[in-house]
Design a protein around this motif. Structure first.
Motif, PDB file in Angstrom:
ATOM      1  N   VAL A 148     -10.378  -3.257 -11.367  1.00 47.65           N
ATOM      2  CA  VAL A 148      -9.440  -2.134 -11.299  1.00 47.65           C
ATOM      3  C   VAL A 148      -8.319  -2.473 -10.323  1.00 47.65           C
ATOM      4  N   LEU A 149      -8.685  -3.000  -9.157  1.00 50.92           N
ATOM      5  CA  LEU A 149      -7.653  -3.403  -8.197  1.00 50.92           C
ATOM      6  C   LEU A 149      -6.829  -4.546  -8.743  1.00 50.92           C
ATOM      7  N   MET A 186     -10.281   0.274  -2.039  1.00 46.16           N
ATOM      8  CA  MET A 186      -9.359   1.168  -2.751  1.00 46.16           C
ATOM      9  C   MET A 186      -9.583   2.581  -2.218  1.00 46.16           C
ATOM     10  N   PRO A 187      -8.921   2.941  -1.124  1.00 48.80           N
ATOM     11  CA  PRO A 187      -9.141   4.261  -0.540  1.00 48.80           C
ATOM     12  C   PRO A 187      -8.071   5.249  -0.984  1.00 48.80           C
ATOM     13  N   PHE A 188      -8.358   6.539  -0.815  1.00 48.41           N
ATOM     14  CA  PHE A 188      -7.299   7.543  -0.921  1.00 48.41           C
ATOM     15  C   PHE A 188      -6.517   7.533   0.388  1.00 48.41           C
ATOM     16  N   LEU A 212      -5.756  -1.721  -1.700  1.00 46.16           N
ATOM     17  CA  LEU A 212      -4.792  -1.135  -2.630  1.00 46.16           C
ATOM     18  C   LEU A 212      -4.499   0.290  -2.184  1.00 46.16           C
ATOM     19  N   GLY A 213      -3.300   0.498  -1.649  1.00 49.69           N
ATOM     20  CA  GLY A 213      -2.886   1.831  -1.228  1.00 49.69           C
ATOM     21  C   GLY A 213      -2.111   2.529  -2.328  1.00 49.69           C
ATOM     22  N   HIS A 260      -4.673  -8.549   2.789  1.00 49.08           N
ATOM     23  CA  HIS A 260      -3.672  -8.359   1.744  1.00 49.08           C
ATOM     24  C   HIS A 260      -3.564  -6.873   1.431  1.00 49.08           C
ATOM     25  N   LEU A 261      -2.330  -6.374   1.375  1.00 49.52           N
ATOM     26  CA  LEU A 261      -2.094  -4.962   1.089  1.00 49.52           C
ATOM     27  C   LEU A 261      -1.024  -4.839   0.020  1.00 49.52           C
ATOM     28  N   MET A 262      -1.293  -3.983  -0.944  1.00 52.87           N
ATOM     29  CA  MET A 262      -0.285  -3.680  -1.946  1.00 52.87           C
ATOM     30  C   MET A 262      -0.352  -2.192  -2.240  1.00 52.87           C
TER      31      MET A 262
END
Length: 203
Positions: A180-181, A18-20, A58-59, A92-94
């Protein structure tokens, strides 16, 4: 950075990111303790998915971080799928699209967390970007840090000093960080957003 590197190597089932924002092609990790940075985040992700590890990213779909400041990640995320090749089904990206366009101008989600097999998590302020890799002494020049082109803003060949904090946690609380993700993935996310590329894959 060393802790994240070693846990990427040790992960057997799942990695949560979970990056900025991230710079996946930048050499920020060292494959040898005490050695110079020679490994990228892309390298770690590709190695993980080829071992059968699922990597979840998670972007954030916000005006500030994605489209109007130079932090947009579309092509970078797409490059990860390309690098994974036939193994991209394990990547996987969301995007968290929970904020309206206007709200996203003023609200930038600053969650920066990394979880390995839901047993170990790193939580804090560090992004995997140029100047985040530093030493407590802030030595310049430092051949162990990310090397950049020398110019008036980078006279030593390193980025300017950076001080931040990240904590390592383990046990049941690490699983809560992963949740959280999971909760945001199912509640606030869509596979496309404002001017989205095809990098996002729905669950």
């Amino acid at each position: 950075f060393r802790g994240v590197f070693h846990n990427f190597q040790a992960a057997t089932h799942e990695v949560v990111i979970m990056p900025f924002f991230i710079k996946p092609s930048l050499k920020m990790f060292s494959s040898v303790d005490g050695g110079p940075a020679d490994t990228t985040l892309t390298d770690l992700i590709v190695q993980a998915v080829k071992r059968g590890v699922h990597v979840w990213i998670l972007g954030w779909d916000s005006a500030g971080s994605e489209k109007f400041l130079p932090f947009h990640q579309d092509t970078l995320y797409e490059s990860l799928f390309v690098a994974c090749g036939e193994d991209h089904d394990h990547l996987h990206l969301m995007l968290d699209t929970s904020r309206s366009f206007l709200a996203s101008v003023y609200y930038l989600p600053h969650i920066k967390s990394y979880v390995f097999d839901r047993k170990i998590a790193f939580v804090g302020g560090l992004d995997f970007a140029e100047n985040r890799l530093d030493s407590p002494q802030h030595l310049r020049p430092d051949p162990l840090l990310v090397q950049v082109t020398k110019d008036v803003d980078h006279v030593t060949g390193n980025e300017k000093p950076w001080q931040d904090v990240m904590v390592r946690i383990d046990g049941p609380v690490a699983e809560h960080v992963a949740m959280v993700l999971i909760e945001r993935w199912w509640t606030y996310c869509k596979s496309e957003g404002y001017l989205r590329s095809q990098a996002t894959r729905p669950l």
